[in-house]
Design a protein around this motif. Structure first.
Motif, mmCIF file in Angstrom:
data_model
loop_
_atom_site.group_PDB
_atom_site.id
_atom_site.type_symbol
_atom_site.label_atom_id
_atom_site.label_comp_id
_atom_site.label_asym_id
_atom_site.label_seq_id
_atom_site.Cartn_x
_atom_site.Cartn_y
_atom_site.Cartn_z
ATOM 1 N N HIS A 388 2.831 21.163 -2.353
ATOM 2 C CA HIS A 388 2.803 20.231 -3.487
ATOM 3 C C HIS A 388 3.464 18.903 -3.129
ATOM 4 N N ILE A 389 4.481 18.960 -2.314
ATOM 5 C CA ILE A 389 5.199 17.757 -1.900
ATOM 6 C C ILE A 389 4.451 17.117 -0.741
ATOM 7 N N THR A 390 4.174 15.838 -0.859
ATOM 8 C CA THR A 390 3.411 15.120 0.164
ATOM 9 C C THR A 390 4.345 14.242 0.990
ATOM 10 N N PRO A 391 3.821 13.607 2.040
ATOM 11 C CA PRO A 391 4.657 12.697 2.833
ATOM 12 C C PRO A 391 5.201 11.508 2.049
ATOM 13 N N HIS A 392 4.613 11.195 0.910
ATOM 14 C CA HIS A 392 5.173 10.121 0.074
ATOM 15 C C HIS A 392 5.972 10.748 -1.060
ATOM 16 N N PRO A 393 7.252 10.388 -1.208
ATOM 17 C CA PRO A 393 8.116 11.070 -2.186
ATOM 18 C C PRO A 393 7.714 10.876 -3.634
ATOM 19 N N ARG A 394 6.861 9.926 -3.913
ATOM 20 C CA ARG A 394 6.471 9.679 -5.308
ATOM 21 C C ARG A 394 5.082 10.214 -5.644
ATOM 22 N N ILE A 395 4.472 10.919 -4.709
ATOM 23 C CA ILE A 395 3.141 11.473 -4.934
ATOM 24 C C ILE A 395 3.162 12.964 -4.646
ATOM 25 N N LEU A 396 2.715 13.767 -5.601
ATOM 26 C CA LEU A 396 2.571 15.210 -5.435
ATOM 27 C C LEU A 396 1.106 15.580 -5.612
ATOM 28 N N ILE A 397 0.755 16.761 -5.127
ATOM 29 C CA ILE A 397 -0.605 17.247 -5.347
ATOM 30 C C ILE A 397 -0.544 18.594 -6.058
ATOM 31 N N ALA A 398 -1.507 18.812 -6.938
ATOM 32 C CA ALA A 398 -1.601 20.067 -7.690
ATOM 33 C C ALA A 398 -3.035 20.553 -7.645
ATOM 34 N N GLY A 399 -3.184 21.854 -7.671
ATOM 35 C CA GLY A 399 -4.516 22.459 -7.669
ATOM 36 C C GLY A 399 -4.423 23.884 -7.177
ATOM 37 N N ASP A 400 -5.437 24.671 -7.484
ATOM 38 C CA ASP A 400 -5.388 26.084 -7.098
ATOM 39 C C ASP A 400 -5.427 26.289 -5.591
ATOM 40 N N TYR A 401 -5.722 25.228 -4.826
ATOM 41 C CA TYR A 401 -5.787 25.325 -3.374
ATOM 42 C C TYR A 401 -4.437 25.083 -2.705
ATOM 43 N N THR A 402 -3.442 24.649 -3.463
ATOM 44 C CA THR A 402 -2.149 24.335 -2.867
ATOM 45 C C THR A 402 -1.367 25.618 -2.599
ATOM 46 N N THR A 403 -0.232 25.464 -1.924
ATOM 47 C CA THR A 403 0.547 26.620 -1.505
ATOM 48 C C THR A 403 0.885 27.523 -2.679
ATOM 49 N N GLY A 404 0.754 28.823 -2.465
ATOM 50 C CA GLY A 404 1.029 29.785 -3.528
ATOM 51 C C GLY A 404 0.492 31.150 -3.156
ATOM 52 N N ASP A 405 0.829 32.138 -3.986
ATOM 53 C CA ASP A 405 0.430 33.515 -3.717
ATOM 54 C C ASP A 405 -0.933 33.869 -4.270
ATOM 55 N N TYR A 406 -1.461 33.016 -5.169
ATOM 56 C CA TYR A 406 -2.682 33.373 -5.885
ATOM 57 C C TYR A 406 -3.905 32.696 -5.272
ATOM 58 N N PRO A 407 -5.074 33.282 -5.448
ATOM 59 C CA PRO A 407 -6.315 32.620 -5.033
ATOM 60 C C PRO A 407 -6.710 31.550 -6.042
ATOM 61 N N ALA A 408 -7.920 31.033 -5.894
ATOM 62 C CA ALA A 408 -8.404 29.959 -6.760
ATOM 63 C C ALA A 408 -8.856 30.538 -8.098
ATOM 64 N N THR A 409 -7.887 30.772 -8.967
ATOM 65 C CA THR A 409 -8.134 31.304 -10.301
ATOM 66 C C THR A 409 -7.494 30.368 -11.313
#
Length: 430
Positions: A388-409
């Motif tokens: 979720h944390i990107t190389p720029h400290p003021r920009i994050l990314i969200a989505g079911d594809y990001t790091t986590g234990d769950y699949p794309a649900t």
């Protein structure tokens, strides 16, 4: 960050972006959602056809989707009004019937497997031994590279075809030969290893936009936030003190768009190159949903049935669920030969499969085929998902594809959005 208050832009009005925005709004953070499409929900949204509200893909929830259920309550959605909760029942007529009694977990699953109709005693014991082995191993795959097919190598072929493969396709939307065993085990653990109610089927009674996105937007606006639809973001300019979205200043941005859309937003920022290279390595899997409108008296014996031997994998009775009498929705997860057919031919093939399942049916009055070519990321073994944390400290990314234990649900998307919001709120409080 300094002492300046948070002012967050969330780009993307799907489930992940709206989950982030709701969490921020409830924390008193100024938030603005930008959604390029004319309606909210992303890859899980409703649309109108022949006076009916349909979905761009038939989704179900599970009792294990705790963050999603918590979020529904947070925006004032009554679960009992919008979801039909049923004890787990997997039925493929003529082949398999597995239902779980009201016993504590995991005894309910053990009892369900031992009395499953359509399986031989050898197949039942093989399934039970498999589940016991998973529990002893702590639901951990032998290696990160283990695929679901590897995991199931000792299971009888017929049991794999009727039970484990359909569950994998429904959860991970990835063929078992490449699907991640560990992510599949995470789903099994969360669904069967904690509380009995976690394995309940939660079938939507309303279209997916009405299930959460519309209520979320109302909630955000009621708390002083903005939700802008048909608002395509063209440029993001960022420095150490602020981020500008099409010239409008914000303290932070959460990019909650589909991963293949990230380069359009972030390619102008040189520090994002490693992230975009990682995202470019993602593969995708489709989901096809075939709606067929039959006379009103056509109905299923249970709201959701399995299908085998053809293209269709699950069929849903929209009459029972959404009061759309005679309307059936057939789901086909992941890649396959069905994608080579014209839509008319695919609808004809699915109609023939339904007649095998239900008996003679008159031709449907109309049909609608929806194919989301990039419905989910391919949840392959040992994949590295972006943080979720990107190389720029003021920009994050969200989505079911990001790091986590769950699949794309839906639960995976919600978890990601909530995590992004939590990171920003905790930074503001520190």
């Amino acid at each position: 960050m300094g002492a300046a208050p948070l002012k967050v832009a969330v780009i993307g009005g799907g489930w992940s972006g709206l989950a982030a925005a709701v969490e921020l709004a409830h924390a008193g953070v100024s938030v603005t959602v930008f959604e390029a499409a004319p309606n909210l929900g992303g890859r899980a949204r409703g649309f109108s056809r022949n006076g009916l509200q349909l979905d761009n893909g038939q989704h179900i929830l599970l009792g294990a989707y705790r963050q999603t259920l918590q979020l529904l309550r947070k925006v004032g959605v009554d679960e009992h009004r919008v979801l039909q909760r049923l004890p787990l029942r997997l039925e493929t007529p003529g082949h398999l019937l597995l239902s779980t009694p009201r016993l504590p977990a995991p005894l309910h699953l053990a009892a369900g497997l031992l009395r499953a109709a359509g399986l031989s005693w050898a197949e039942r014991w093989a399934a039970l031994r498999f589940v016991i082995g998973l529990r002893k191993a702590g639901f951990r795959a032998p290696r990160p590279q283990t695929s679901v097919a590897d995991l199931l190598a000792s299971q009888p072929e017929r049991l794999v075809k009727l039970l484990w493969e359909p569950l994998c396709l429904a959860a991970l939307n990835t063929p078992i030969g490449t699907a991640s065993a560990q992510v599949f085990l995470n789903v099994l653990h969360n669904s069967f290893g904690r509380a009995r109610a976690d394995s309940d089927l939660l079938l939507p009674r309303v279209d997916l936009s009405s299930l959460f996105p519309l209520a979320a937007a109302d909630d955000i606006r009621a708390r002083g936030g903005e939700v802008r639809i048909a608002a395509t973001v063209s440029t993001i300019v960022a420095n150490h003190s602020k981020v500008e979205v099409d010239g409008e200043p914000f303290s932070h941005v959460i990019c909650a768009v589909s991963p293949h859309n990230l380069p359009r937003l972030l390619a102008s920022l040189p520090e994002m190159t490693p992230l975009l290279d990682q995202v470019a390595r993602l593969d995708y899997q489709p989901i096809a949903t075939v709606y067929l409108q039959y006379p009103q008296q056509v109905a299923l014996p249970f709201p959701m049935l399995g299908m085998t031997g053809g293209f269709g994998q699950w069929v849903f009775d929209r009459g029972e669920l959404c009061k759309q009498a005679g309307l059936l929705a057939v789901v086909i997860s992941a890649e396959g030969p069905h994608l080579q057919l014209p839509q008319e031919a695919l609808a004809d093939a699915v109609h023939a499969e339904l007649q095998t399942l239900l008996g003679p049916l008159s031709p449907p009055e109309w049909h609608q085929v929806i194919i989301e070519k990039r419905a989910t990321f391919a949840c392959v073994a040992d994949m590295q998902r972006p943080n979720h944390i990107t190389p720029h400290p003021r920009i994050l990314i969200a989505g079911d594809y990001t790091t986590g234990d769950y699949p794309a649900t839906l639960e995976g998307a919600v978890r990601s959005g909530v995590q992004c919001a939590t990171l920003l709120i905790s930074q503001a409080d520190s």
